[in-house]
Design a protein around this motif. Sequence first.
Motif, PDB file in Angstrom:
ATOM      1  N   ASP A  35       0.897  27.772   5.501  1.00 33.95           N
ATOM      2  CA  ASP A  35       0.605  27.224   4.177  1.00 33.95           C
ATOM      3  C   ASP A  35       1.187  28.133   3.090  1.00 33.95           C
ATOM      4  OD1 ASP A  35      -0.645  24.803   4.212  1.00 33.95           O
ATOM      5  OD2 ASP A  35      -2.342  25.551   3.021  1.00 33.95           O
ATOM      6  N   GLY A  36       1.922  27.551   2.146  1.00 30.60           N
ATOM      7  CA  GLY A  36       2.512  28.353   1.062  1.00 30.60           C
ATOM      8  C   GLY A  36       3.760  29.082   1.507  1.00 30.60           C
ATOM      9  N   GLU A  37       4.269  28.729   2.662  1.00 33.47           N
ATOM     10  CA  GLU A  37       5.488  29.377   3.165  1.00 33.47           C
ATOM     11  C   GLU A  37       6.584  28.342   3.429  1.00 33.47           C
ATOM     12  OE1 GLU A  37       3.702  33.313   5.436  1.00 33.47           O
ATOM     13  OE2 GLU A  37       4.132  31.524   6.635  1.00 33.47           O
ATOM     14  N   PHE A  38       7.782  28.864   3.599  1.00 33.18           N
ATOM     15  CA  PHE A  38       8.899  27.989   3.982  1.00 33.18           C
ATOM     16  C   PHE A  38       9.823  28.747   4.915  1.00 33.18           C
ATOM     17  CE2 PHE A  38      11.854  29.971   1.005  1.00 33.18           C
ATOM     18  CZ  PHE A  38      11.005  30.450  -0.002  1.00 33.18           C
ATOM     19  N   ARG A  78      19.367  28.228   3.270  1.00 36.13           N
ATOM     20  CA  ARG A  78      18.925  26.876   2.924  1.00 36.13           C
ATOM     21  C   ARG A  78      17.528  26.673   3.506  1.00 36.13           C
ATOM     22  NH1 ARG A  78      23.160  24.374   5.086  1.00 36.13           N
ATOM     23  NH2 ARG A  78      21.956  24.009   6.975  1.00 36.13           N
ATOM     24  N   VAL A  79      16.674  26.058   2.728  1.00 35.94           N
ATOM     25  CA  VAL A  79      15.314  25.798   3.198  1.00 35.94           C
ATOM     26  C   VAL A  79      15.378  24.667   4.235  1.00 35.94           C
ATOM     27  CG1 VAL A  79      12.989  25.063   2.533  1.00 35.94           C
ATOM     28  CG2 VAL A  79      14.306  26.562   1.013  1.00 35.94           C
ATOM     29  N   VAL A  80      14.841  24.930   5.427  1.00 38.69           N
ATOM     30  CA  VAL A  80      14.888  23.906   6.492  1.00 38.69           C
ATOM     31  C   VAL A  80      13.497  23.389   6.856  1.00 38.69           C
ATOM     32  CG1 VAL A  80      17.109  24.637   7.464  1.00 38.69           C
ATOM     33  CG2 VAL A  80      14.995  25.751   8.259  1.00 38.69           C
ATOM     34  N   ALA A  81      12.462  24.006   6.319  1.00 42.34           N
ATOM     35  CA  ALA A  81      11.087  23.514   6.518  1.00 42.34           C
ATOM     36  C   ALA A  81      10.262  24.142   5.419  1.00 42.34           C
ATOM     37  CB  ALA A  81      10.540  23.919   7.891  1.00 42.34           C
ATOM     38  N   SER A  82       9.294  23.418   4.895  1.00 37.28           N
ATOM     39  CA  SER A  82       8.537  24.010   3.788  1.00 37.28           C
ATOM     40  C   SER A  82       7.109  23.496   3.699  1.00 37.28           C
ATOM     41  CB  SER A  82       9.248  23.745   2.454  1.00 37.28           C
ATOM     42  OG  SER A  82       8.509  24.329   1.403  1.00 37.28           O
ATOM     43  N   HIS A  83       6.178  24.435   3.517  1.00 44.39           N
ATOM     44  CA  HIS A  83       4.802  24.119   3.122  1.00 44.39           C
ATOM     45  C   HIS A  83       4.512  24.829   1.809  1.00 44.39           C
ATOM     46  CE1 HIS A  83       4.390  22.360   7.044  1.00 44.39           C
ATOM     47  NE2 HIS A  83       4.647  23.526   7.647  1.00 44.39           N
ATOM     48  N   HIS A  84       5.539  24.971   0.990  1.00 47.64           N
ATOM     49  CA  HIS A  84       5.425  25.678  -0.292  1.00 47.64           C
ATOM     50  C   HIS A  84       5.764  24.669  -1.387  1.00 47.64           C
ATOM     51  CE1 HIS A  84       6.232  28.398  -3.600  1.00 47.64           C
ATOM     52  NE2 HIS A  84       5.886  29.452  -2.875  1.00 47.64           N
ATOM     53  N   PRO A  85       4.914  24.550  -2.405  1.00 51.98           N
ATOM     54  CA  PRO A  85       5.157  23.517  -3.434  1.00 51.98           C
ATOM     55  C   PRO A  85       6.434  23.772  -4.244  1.00 51.98           C
ATOM     56  CG  PRO A  85       3.358  25.007  -4.101  1.00 51.98           C
ATOM     57  CD  PRO A  85       3.705  25.340  -2.679  1.00 51.98           C
ATOM     58  N   GLY A  86       6.894  25.013  -4.297  1.00 53.00           N
ATOM     59  CA  GLY A  86       8.029  25.341  -5.151  1.00 53.00           C
ATOM     60  C   GLY A  86       9.386  25.238  -4.468  1.00 53.00           C
ATOM     61  N   ASP A  91      16.813  22.913  -0.438  1.00 53.81           N
ATOM     62  CA  ASP A  91      17.053  23.886  -1.520  1.00 53.81           C
ATOM     63  C   ASP A  91      17.870  25.061  -0.989  1.00 53.81           C
ATOM     64  OD1 ASP A  91      15.595  22.480  -3.362  1.00 53.81           O
ATOM     65  OD2 ASP A  91      13.845  23.812  -3.356  1.00 53.81           O
ATOM     66  N   HIS A  92      18.760  25.556  -1.836  1.00 53.69           N
ATOM     67  CA  HIS A  92      19.456  26.802  -1.508  1.00 53.69           C
ATOM     68  C   HIS A  92      18.768  27.951  -2.216  1.00 53.69           C
ATOM     69  CE1 HIS A  92      22.506  24.022  -0.027  1.00 53.69           C
ATOM     70  NE2 HIS A  92      22.927  25.045   0.721  1.00 53.69           N
ATOM     71  N   VAL A  93      18.592  29.045  -1.513  1.00 50.59           N
ATOM     72  CA  VAL A  93      17.783  30.147  -2.047  1.00 50.59           C
ATOM     73  C   VAL A  93      18.447  31.490  -1.761  1.00 50.59           C
ATOM     74  CG1 VAL A  93      15.528  28.991  -1.952  1.00 50.59           C
ATOM     75  CG2 VAL A  93      16.441  30.074   0.119  1.00 50.59           C
ATOM     76  N   ASN A 106       7.360  33.584   1.751  1.00 57.15           N
ATOM     77  CA  ASN A 106       6.313  33.018   0.877  1.00 57.15           C
ATOM     78  C   ASN A 106       6.848  32.826  -0.546  1.00 57.15           C
ATOM     79  OD1 ASN A 106       6.451  35.546  -0.170  1.00 57.15           O
ATOM     80  ND2 ASN A 106       4.429  36.214   0.530  1.00 57.15           N
ATOM     81  N   GLY A 107       8.142  33.057  -0.710  1.00 56.60           N
ATOM     82  CA  GLY A 107       8.753  32.811  -2.015  1.00 56.60           C
ATOM     83  C   GLY A 107       8.838  34.031  -2.915  1.00 56.60           C
ATOM     84  N   LEU A 108       8.200  35.129  -2.526  1.00 55.94           N
ATOM     85  CA  LEU A 108       8.213  36.336  -3.352  1.00 55.94           C
ATOM     86  C   LEU A 108       9.631  36.906  -3.435  1.00 55.94           C
ATOM     87  CD1 LEU A 108       5.615  37.692  -4.622  1.00 55.94           C
ATOM     88  CD2 LEU A 108       6.042  39.562  -3.018  1.00 55.94           C
ATOM     89  N   GLY A 109      10.125  37.061  -4.622  1.00 55.30           N
ATOM     90  CA  GLY A 109      11.459  37.629  -4.811  1.00 55.30           C
ATOM     91  C   GLY A 109      12.579  36.666  -4.442  1.00 55.30           C
ATOM     92  N   VAL A 110      12.230  35.395  -4.235  1.00 59.23           N
ATOM     93  CA  VAL A 110      13.238  34.400  -3.853  1.00 59.23           C
ATOM     94  C   VAL A 110      13.587  33.558  -5.079  1.00 59.23           C
ATOM     95  CG1 VAL A 110      13.710  32.394  -2.391  1.00 59.23           C
ATOM     96  CG2 VAL A 110      12.421  34.352  -1.472  1.00 59.23           C
ATOM     97  N   THR A 111      14.885  33.339  -5.287  1.00 59.13           N
ATOM     98  CA  THR A 111      15.291  32.454  -6.397  1.00 59.13           C
ATOM     99  C   THR A 111      16.154  31.324  -5.839  1.00 59.13           C
ATOM    100  OG1 THR A 111      17.205  33.882  -6.805  1.00 59.13           O
ATOM    101  CG2 THR A 111      15.270  34.257  -8.169  1.00 59.13           C
TER     102      THR A 111
END
Lengths: 335, 335
Positions: A35-38, A78-86, A91-93, A106-111
């Motif tokens: 949860d909250g991760e991708f 590239r995001v290939v699975a996500s349980h993160h709302p953002g 998406d490319h990250v 968990n998205g920390l430091g990811v743009t």
Amino acid sequence: MSTTNRQVRLAARPVGEPRPTDWQHVEEPVGEPGDGEFLVRVLCLSIDPAMRGWMNAGRSYIRPVEIGEVMRAGAVGRVVASHHPGFAVGDHVSGSFGVQEYCVSNGLGVTKVDPGAAPLPTYLGTLGMSGLTAYFGLIDIGRPEPGQTVVVSGAAGAVGSVVGQIAKILGCRVVGIAGGADKCRMIVEEFGFDAAIDYQSEDVRKALREHAPNGVDVYFDNVGGEILDAVLLCLARGARIVVCGAISQYNSTKPQGPANYLSLLVNRATMTGMVVFDYADRYGEGIARMAAWRAEGRLKSLEDVVSGSVEDFPDTLMRLFRGGNRGKLVLKIAD
Amino acid sequence: MSTTNRQVRLAARPVGEPRPTDWQHVEEPVGEPGDGEFLVRVLCLSIDPAMRGWMNAGRSYIRPVEIGEVMRAGAVGRVVASHHPGFAVGDHVSGSFGVQEYCVSNGLGVTKVDPGAAPLPTYLGTLGMSGLTAYFGLIDIGRPEPGQTVVVSGAAGAVGSVVGQIAKILGCRVVGIAGGADKCRMIVEEFGFDAAIDYQSEDVRKALREHAPNGVDVYFDNVGGEILDAVLLCLARGARIVVCGAISQYNSTKPQGPANYLSLLVNRATMTGMVVFDYADRYGEGIARMAAWRAEGRLKSLEDVVSGSVEDFPDTLMRLFRGGNRGKLVLKIAD
């Protein structure tokens, strides 16, 4: 999608140059985002001189990579699975995903990055940490004024090539120091530097006297060692030296200090260390300005993309220390 | 009054330590002051580490003393003849009169001093160039804040002892590095430093970890060499290093650079050279504040006065490099 995540982990702390036995090649099952991760499929790895420092034990500006840990690396994917709302699938990250094929984040430091606006490797170079290092180091620490002389070493590298171009945009005279005639030609012809010094075939001090006759106002140092010592002898009064890196010293077991540092006294000059992470709250400013310069054709990006797999990481890293790259060195491990 | 002016002139540029043969002892007739000039009987000579640098050829912050020229020296003396409206016979004056008994001056760079307010040697030390070097180096370049830790090397010397006392007045924690138990006791008991490190008997790095557990915010360096390298390993984030001198290196034919300079990067620290002459237009401010602190008993002066003649200059200079002095070293050549 593969169920196996190939990784390169640190096996031992190198003494001098990293050797193949300092790395461990591991396969483990791809992680499951909670949860909250991708889950990110890593596409391009940033290959940086700083990596050598991360392999050492001891206090530094960032904690060391531990033995057995996946080697730290900036990357885009590239995001290939996500349980993160953002973050959504597709998406490319960009983030510190490590030398591996898949990373749970968990998205920390990811743009997020836009592959339509620039090629993915550019987000590791000019529009990534390398560009930001150049931007803040030059502007905040170097503080060049129009008409002043800016010298940069490692001038054909990821950071140096951007430093020189920004200095030109700011109205400075720019002299780059690089290894070999090809690199020297490139920084003058393609990046618009005013002059280049080939440290492999020229006496750097003599060449600086010619190309910077009024002295060096700003020296952006990526290499340390003998080149730093030569520049120290050519400073203008009130010069600023930006200590960004010292690639000539990273594999040395007996690092060499700048014997001519008393030139700081003679010239009332300053030598200041910088770490890009300190500017995290201003990354947006830096990226926006560099993207605008890039769109105007005033800031060129050069990436040296090696296509391969994570297994090629150890060899690719060594290219940096042998001066083998032009611009940002990137290891592309998937399309 | 004598008609003979004994002088010490530079005979040769020393290689390593100055030797007796690098000096020439000369007698010439006392000069005659012309219009707008006056004649000074030199009383006290300032003996400074910087003198070693002035003996070398090559570009520096001040022109070298030429072969055959009277050795440069700050001094205090008494006006014994005058055709200058601003200076009268009997005035006491401070200026760069050189290693000689008499000097004809046009008043440039000469200031009057009051022998009733402080002993003459103090005008070469705390209320002279040494004090001003400490004052501006610490306050303008070091920029210490109350509660921060200030470390100074050469702490029992003319500059270092003033640096430490001013840092205490400004509310800092002060650690001095000096050679020998006597000097260490002195800087704590007489000058009020919080702690002293004896570099001759202690591991400087270990001792710094104990006495500066939160790191060194300001390092005022008078010595360079191994002590600079030890302090570099103990910097606090954002530390300022003031490069004032490097007495350990002045006689070295192969100067040693600070091998640990990359600690500037790790700690986002700065190393800046300073030359007191740049603050000439603010000397008044510095002298006024230090005189006030001195009057309040908060700033103690220590002068190490050697009585002799100009012939004793070469030996007296060597005392500095052997760590033989406490506080400001002065050669008194007349009453």
